[in-house]
Design a protein around this motif. Structure first.
Motif, PDB file in Angstrom:
ATOM      1  N   LEU A 191      -8.762  71.703 -12.223  1.00  0.00           N
ATOM      2  CA  LEU A 191      -7.966  71.889 -13.426  1.00  0.00           C
ATOM      3  C   LEU A 191      -6.689  72.623 -13.063  1.00  0.00           C
ATOM      4  N   SER A 204       3.017  74.578 -20.675  1.00  0.00           N
ATOM      5  CA  SER A 204       2.241  75.743 -21.103  1.00  0.00           C
ATOM      6  C   SER A 204       3.159  76.924 -21.439  1.00  0.00           C
ATOM      7  N   ASP A 208      -4.160  77.005 -21.537  1.00  0.00           N
ATOM      8  CA  ASP A 208      -4.723  75.664 -21.640  1.00  0.00           C
ATOM      9  C   ASP A 208      -4.774  75.054 -20.236  1.00  0.00           C
ATOM     10  N   TRP A 209      -5.842  74.320 -19.972  1.00  0.00           N
ATOM     11  CA  TRP A 209      -6.017  73.686 -18.671  1.00  0.00           C
ATOM     12  C   TRP A 209      -6.194  72.191 -18.877  1.00  0.00           C
ATOM     13  N   GLU A 210      -5.746  71.435 -17.893  1.00  0.00           N
ATOM     14  CA  GLU A 210      -5.979  69.998 -17.916  1.00  0.00           C
ATOM     15  C   GLU A 210      -6.357  69.530 -16.525  1.00  0.00           C
ATOM     16  N   ARG A 211      -6.957  68.368 -16.469  1.00  0.00           N
ATOM     17  CA  ARG A 211      -7.375  67.822 -15.181  1.00  0.00           C
ATOM     18  C   ARG A 211      -6.172  67.693 -14.267  1.00  0.00           C
ATOM     19  N   PRO A 252      -0.714  72.865 -17.369  1.00  0.00           N
ATOM     20  CA  PRO A 252       0.357  71.865 -17.521  1.00  0.00           C
ATOM     21  C   PRO A 252       1.724  72.525 -17.595  1.00  0.00           C
TER      22      PRO A 252
END
Length: 226
Positions: free
Chosen positions: A43, A49, A25-28, A46
């Motif tokens: 990105l 993860s 999973d990636w986040e800004r 987190p």
């Protein structure tokens, strides 16, 4: 000192990392100071993860078995490595200087002497995405083969130029060195390189080589901060 190292990762390690990143999973990206966040558009994985722990183990094992990295950077503490991703939509990280102090998991802080990027995508997989570093010798643009590492002073002005095609994957980390002064680290690295070349051709027991090795170790002892 800006220094690069080829083949820090084996092909199997690189493939394993790329495979796990494809499921991550990636986040800004927000792990930056207030000023840097204004120019950060990428990105990152987190902290919660599921894959991050295993990925970090692979990276740290690779660093620990690479004597050239240890010699050049003399790491005392390393922030747990993290991973970033640049795409056409989340494409760049503007000019910034890395923050001086970074928190560690145990609640203490690390002084950032060295910043490092481990490239995880091949150069032909994306356009743009160069790491651009400005130091006393001018501007350097860096785009290395996957599995290669670039390290540079954390106080350098740097940026990642916009990605215009494909995807740029990387691992980034910050280190506090045993030797705070970058010029002293450079001198020690040059001396250690020369000593290793001499050992390879002259053997370990030559009296002058033993004496020079002692001088190197005494300089580390004199200049180190722990």
């Amino acid at each position: 000192m800006i220094v690069s190292f080829d083949n820090v990762l084996t092909s199997d390690e690189l493939a394993a990392i790329r495979r796990q990143l494809s499921y991550a999973d990636w986040e800004r990206g927000i792990s930056a100071g207030p000023q840097a966040r204004l120019v950060k558009k990428n990105l990152q994985i987190p902290e919660n993860s599921d894959v991050l722990r295993d990925l970090r183990v692979i990276i740290m094992r690779a660093l620990n078995r690479t004597p050239e990295v240890m010699s050049a950077l003399l790491p005392f503490k390393i922030i747990p490595p993290n991973f970033n991703r640049y795409t056409v939509d989340d494409s760049h990280y503007g000019k910034h200087i890395d923050g001086t102090l970074r928190p560690l998991p145990d609640g203490s802080y690390l002084r950032t002497d060295v910043s490092a990027t481990l490239f995880l995508s091949e150069p032909d997989e994306y356009d743009g995405g160069e790491l651009k570093i400005t130091d006393t010798f001018g501007e350097q643009r860096v785009k290395l083969a996957a599995g290669s590492l670039i390290a540079y002073p954390s106080g350098s002005l740097h940026e990642v130029t916009p990605v215009t095609r494909g995807e740029r994957l990387g691992c980034y980390m910050f280190m506090q060195s045993l030797v705070r002064d970058a010029e002293k680290r450079r001198l020690l690295y040059e001396m250690d390189n020369a000593l290793r070349r001499l050992r390879a051709t002259q053997g370990e027991d030559q009296a002058e080589l033993v004496q020079l090795t002692g001088t190197y170790n005494n300089l580390v002892r004199l200049w180190s901060e722990c």
